[in-house]
Design a protein around this motif. Structure first.
Motif, short mmCIF file in Angstrom:
data_model
loop_
_atom_site.label_atom_id
_atom_site.label_comp_id
_atom_site.label_asym_id
_atom_site.label_seq_id
_atom_site.Cartn_x
_atom_site.Cartn_y
_atom_site.Cartn_z
N GLU A 1 0.83 -1.21 0.00
CA GLU A 1 0.00 0.00 0.00
C GLU A 1 0.86 1.26 0.00
O GLU A 1 0.49 2.27 -0.61
N ASP A 2 1.99 1.20 0.67
CA ASP A 2 2.89 2.35 0.71
C ASP A 2 3.39 2.69 -0.70
O ASP A 2 3.41 3.86 -1.10
N THR A 3 3.76 1.67 -1.45
CA THR A 3 4.21 1.89 -2.83
C THR A 3 3.07 2.41 -3.68
O THR A 3 3.24 3.33 -4.50
N TYR A 4 1.90 1.84 -3.50
CA TYR A 4 0.70 2.30 -4.23
C TYR A 4 0.48 3.79 -3.99
O TYR A 4 0.24 4.56 -4.93
N LEU B 1 -2.45 -3.26 -10.39
CA LEU B 1 -2.49 -3.49 -8.94
C LEU B 1 -3.01 -2.24 -8.25
O LEU B 1 -2.24 -1.40 -7.77
N THR B 2 -4.32 -2.10 -8.22
CA THR B 2 -4.93 -0.97 -7.53
C THR B 2 -5.20 -1.36 -6.07
O THR B 2 -5.02 -2.51 -5.68
N LEU B 3 -5.66 -0.40 -5.29
CA LEU B 3 -5.77 -0.63 -3.85
C LEU B 3 -6.68 -1.80 -3.48
O LEU B 3 -6.31 -2.61 -2.61
N ASP C 1 -11.62 6.21 -8.31
CA ASP C 1 -11.51 5.57 -9.62
C ASP C 1 -11.22 4.07 -9.47
O ASP C 1 -11.80 3.24 -10.17
N ASP C 2 -10.33 3.74 -8.54
CA ASP C 2 -9.99 2.34 -8.28
C ASP C 2 -11.20 1.56 -7.78
O ASP C 2 -11.44 0.41 -8.19
N TYR C 3 -11.95 2.17 -6.89
CA TYR C 3 -13.15 1.52 -6.34
C TYR C 3 -14.19 1.28 -7.44
O TYR C 3 -14.75 0.19 -7.57
#
Length: 333
Positions: free
Chosen positions: A169-172, A245-247, A220-222
């Protein structure tokens, strides 16, 4: 400024209230994208800028300056600068992503070629720096040049993290900040700096832009897994098919058991997708609550953006920025 217009989207309200400033920005853009010796430069640039879009980033710069009472001309050049940086990154992104369409129109790299897109993007970056220097503010130059560097950094980080299930998640969040939030933050912050805002106001504007950009991307990811195609401008599951690889996916992978992890390795890392895989992926996200968690996270970032406006003076444009932060997440409420 005539902002009391119920029923209009906040970005439309901003555009109408700042119509004269935006006309001046457009004039600067037309002048600065001209080239006496290379007519392809204005051809390519006009194609992309003419495709439309909300022009949100320059509007943020103009609004930030006007909220703080700025009456000069530098905010016009800074708004054009922000739009040039954004346009340059779009040209480069379409080459990297091998995109064929943007906003429903053929991309510049498809109509011309990759070389033209890259070089015209470089030209726009150069023009943006000329405009920055013209303000005479070293601090503005530092803000926007750092933003340009972070945008490129975010793109490179995304390349290394793409389709790698070890992505955290940090990289995301670093990628999202680089690709989206950094320029939102710089657009707001530079408008405050040119208006001689207090440090608390400048910090608030920067935080607002950053949080707005993060919320925008998380929504947008959701919606790629939980929305309708007409609500998001693309088909449901496009991110899945593109193996992004979205959240919601990152959180589902983090919570996965061995069997689920094998599924994610097949469909994301190996790219071997079959009929029914999208439905199974969404079932796994539902099992681990990752879509709902992403929705809640987006709402939290929106609330952070709205709270960041507190140091700014009361102003109709400030109210419009507050409404904008709410509007960004309205589709997931």
């Amino acid at each position: 400024m005539g902002l009391d217009q119920p029923g209009l989207r906040p970005d439309v309200v901003l555009r109408q209230a700042l119509e004269a400033d935006m006309a001046a920005v457009d004039a600067v853009i037309r002048t600065r994208m001209a080239s006496e010796h290379a007519p392809r430069i204005p051809e390519v640039t006009a194609h992309l800028i003419g495709a439309g879009g909300k022009r949100l980033r320059p509007l943020l710069t103009l609004a930030a300056a006007r909220i703080l009472g700025y009456e000069g001309r530098h905010h016009i050049d800074l708004a054009a600068t922000v739009e040039f940086i954004h346009t340059a990154t779009l040209l480069h992104d379409d080459v990297v992503d091998e995109s064929a369409q943007r906003r429903g129109r053929p991309t510049a790299n498809l109509l011309w070629d990759n070389t033209s897109s890259v070089l015209v993007g470089d030209y726009l970056f150069a023009r943006s720096f000329q405009l920055m220097v013209g303000t005479g503010s070293l601090r503005v130059l530092e803000i926007l040049s750092e933003a340009a560097a972070r945008i490129a950094e975010g793109e490179v980080l995304q390349l290394t993290a793409a389709r790698n299930l070890a992505t955290t998640e940090d990289t995301y969040l670093k990628v999202v900040r680089g690709k989206t939030a950094t320029l939102f933050a710089a657009a707001c912050e530079s408008g405050g700096v040119i208006a001689d805002a207090t440090e608390a106001q400048v910090d608030g504007l920067r935080t607002y832009g950053d949080a707005l950009g993060v919320a925008f991307q998380m929504v947008d990811d959701y919606l790629d897994y939980g929305g309708a195609g007409d609500a998001i401008g693309k088909d449901l599951g496009d991110d899945f098919r593109e193996r992004k690889l979205t959240l919601p996916v990152i959180r589902a992978v983090a919570a996965a058991d061995d069997g689920e992890r094998a599924f994610w390795r097949r469909v994301i890392e190996a790219g071997k997708q079959e009929d029914g895989d999208l439905a199974h992926a969404m079932a796994l996200m539902a099992r681990h609550g990752t879509l709902e968690a992403t929705r809640a996270e987006a709402l939290a970032w929106s609330a952070r953006a709205r709270a960041a406006l507190a140091p700014l003076p009361e102003h109709p444009l400030r109210a419009a920025l507050d409404d904008l932060a709410g509007y960004v997440v309205a589709r997931v409420i």
